[in-house]
Motif scaffolding. Sequence first.
Motif, mmCIF file in Angstrom:
data_model
loop_
_atom_site.group_PDB
_atom_site.id
_atom_site.type_symbol
_atom_site.label_atom_id
_atom_site.label_comp_id
_atom_site.label_asym_id
_atom_site.label_seq_id
_atom_site.Cartn_x
_atom_site.Cartn_y
_atom_site.Cartn_z
ATOM 1 N N LYS A 154 -54.342 -19.880 -3.832
ATOM 2 C CA LYS A 154 -55.459 -20.613 -4.431
ATOM 3 C C LYS A 154 -56.365 -21.085 -3.301
ATOM 4 O O LYS A 154 -55.949 -21.867 -2.439
ATOM 5 N N THR B 187 -60.158 -22.817 -2.168
ATOM 6 C CA THR B 187 -61.251 -23.688 -2.612
ATOM 7 C C THR B 187 -62.222 -23.875 -1.451
ATOM 8 O O THR B 187 -61.857 -23.737 -0.281
ATOM 9 N N ASP C 31 -64.257 -26.095 0.977
ATOM 10 C CA ASP C 31 -64.118 -27.426 1.565
ATOM 11 C C ASP C 31 -65.451 -27.798 2.222
ATOM 12 O O ASP C 31 -65.712 -27.463 3.381
#
Length: 747
Positions: free
Chosen positions: A652, A654, A656
């Motif tokens: 996973k 993401t 930042d």
Amino acid sequence: MNALPKIAQKMTRHLLGIVLLTGLVLPLTLRAADTPPTGNAVQSVETTTLPGGKVVVRVNFKNALTAIPAGFTVGNPPRIALDLSDTGNAMGRNTVESNLGPLSSVNVVQAGTRTRLVLNLNKSVEYDARIDGKSLLVALGDVGASSTPVNASPRFAEAAPGAANHSIRDIDFRRGAAGEARIVTTLSDAQAGINIRQQSNGVVVDFVGTELPKALQRRLDVADYGTPVQKIETYTLGDNTRMVIEPKGGWEYSAYQTDNSFIVEVKKSDDSQKRTADGKVKYVGEKLSLNFQNVEVRSVLQVIADFTGLNIIASDTVSGNLTLRLKDVPWDQALDLIMQTKGLDKRQNGNVIWIAPKDELLTKEKLEFESKSAVADLEPLTTEYIPLNYMRADEAKDMLYGLAAGASLNSASSNAVNCSAQAQGLEGVGGTGGQQQSAQGNTDQKVLTKRGRATYDLKTNTLILTDTARKIQEVRELLVRLDVPARQVMIEARVVVADSGWSRDLGVKWGAKVKGPDGGTTILGSKTQINASGTETGAITGTFGNIVDLGLQAAAGSLGLSFLNVATGNLLALELTAMEEDNRGKVVSNPRVMTTNQKPAVILNGTQIPYITAGTDNTNATVTFKDVFLCLLVDPQILNNDTLIMTVEVQKDTVDQSNSVQTAPGVVAPAIATKRVKTQVRVNNGETLVLGGIFDQEETNNVTKVPFFGDIPGLGNLFKTTSKIDKKTELIIFLTPRILDDRLSLR
């Protein structure tokens, strides 16, 4: 005078014939009178052979059957039994000789209002039963080419579609008189579907659409009863109930059903009874005593033959003398000791034992095998076309040539099956490529004969075999077991990311205005003096707003106090600032993917972020893309006990933004936070497993103060600011596999 004896002989023969006829007819008459009436009857039994080596037994009844009768199989001797309720035997005989393929004969035995149909076989084969009008058709042997599926395991009762669920009332364990284990299962009715099969670790019984009360969901330890069975475990599996029987040592089983009672018997096999627990030969012969001095070996063998009543044939090369003294020794052990002493060996066929030197026996057997091989080399070849349903024809051909399974397909490692947008996935192979690889197979592991060959047609998924008729029949039996649908599994993952943050800041700033002796004003903290006329004197570059300025830049709230002395004009100002934050968040990602057994699968979702690399005077700016994906990659292996071994990778990503960097003027490159786990686990069907987790906690306590004054107890709070931060991040990954049945419903 010689005629009288002849006349007496003729009269004696007539009287004897009348007596024998009366003895035969009278029991039949009595038996017919004792036989209770039945609603149906077996009128005839016919056997025939169809192309492909399939033997069909047709049982004709008086009335049509309403359902396929319950049946069971016996491994030693190989038999198939079918129980017919409310049915009699109207054939006038109990045995029908056949000698077709695996079928030796058929016995029809009536007991009361029930009749048992027993098919005596010369080897264990699969069977399929179906109703055709007033006849029951039982197909034996290879039915792979038929459209009717093969009943690979004994079938007792067919569960009617849409029928109400059945239930198990009781499970009982008993020990038989001969030391066999008997597991008796009492059902709510006799129509529950039952499938039984033998696995390496025991016997598995599935009760289709049958409920199991919680009181019977248990594991029984029956090792102390002195039977081959050690443990019996019964549990619920979806809508079905599964019973696993775990025997120990050499064993064999049989199963049958009587009304609503289903009985499984497990006993020691004949081979296991001839050996001890450590694998040594167990001697069970009658004990004898022998005491000979320098006696011929042939004479000792004659003594053993007279003692046992067996027929012993000694080769002409058996010679020599020996001296032995044995007391109360089993005769079979004594025979083994004599043969070991003189380098002899034996071959037994029924009650005939042939004894000869070991080398002679081995040489003779070798010559027999060589002659059989020579005959096989001269046997004519035939060509047959075998259509396959689920197995690829090129994979089947590679298997027959001794190649590893799946050699004609790219493996998972060569297909770059990973969490990347550039992964190409699985690729098939054309027919010619697989054929070239098959030519390089290991001929020592080849299933076909030396003259046999195989090819295929992928358009029709047909395997083309050219070999002897016997070998083709063996290949058909092999493909019947292998050409089955691959089991499928649904893998569901849950990625939970929980954030919890808390912070608190306290600050202070204060200043003072003091009236000077000359009427001027001094603002403490600003280093600026104002005289009585209002002009600044002694100003220093730069201003300082307060004596203590430790306030917050972005405060959630502030509190100000001012103290003024009216007489003197002195002023004291105090301002307190504070801020407190409490953040909580949870992100749940739920990817799921379905794949077949031992086939890798990947599913991903996300985006690609562009990264710009600034150019130079001679080159242009370039753009590259970085993956930000949620990915689930699995490679499952379904075991025979409905457990799975899976290689799992969950990732996973993401964006930042807090750690972004500026790569060029006006160009900001965001950072990518990655959370990833890769492991191999074993899990039961339908269970939820926690693959792993990561727990991060950050605690910060900052104090900014004025030296010396900030350390004064109590009063020091006016000269310092405090900041406390507590951040927690927790990552947990769950995995739940579910095996799908043939109807694509979860079980």
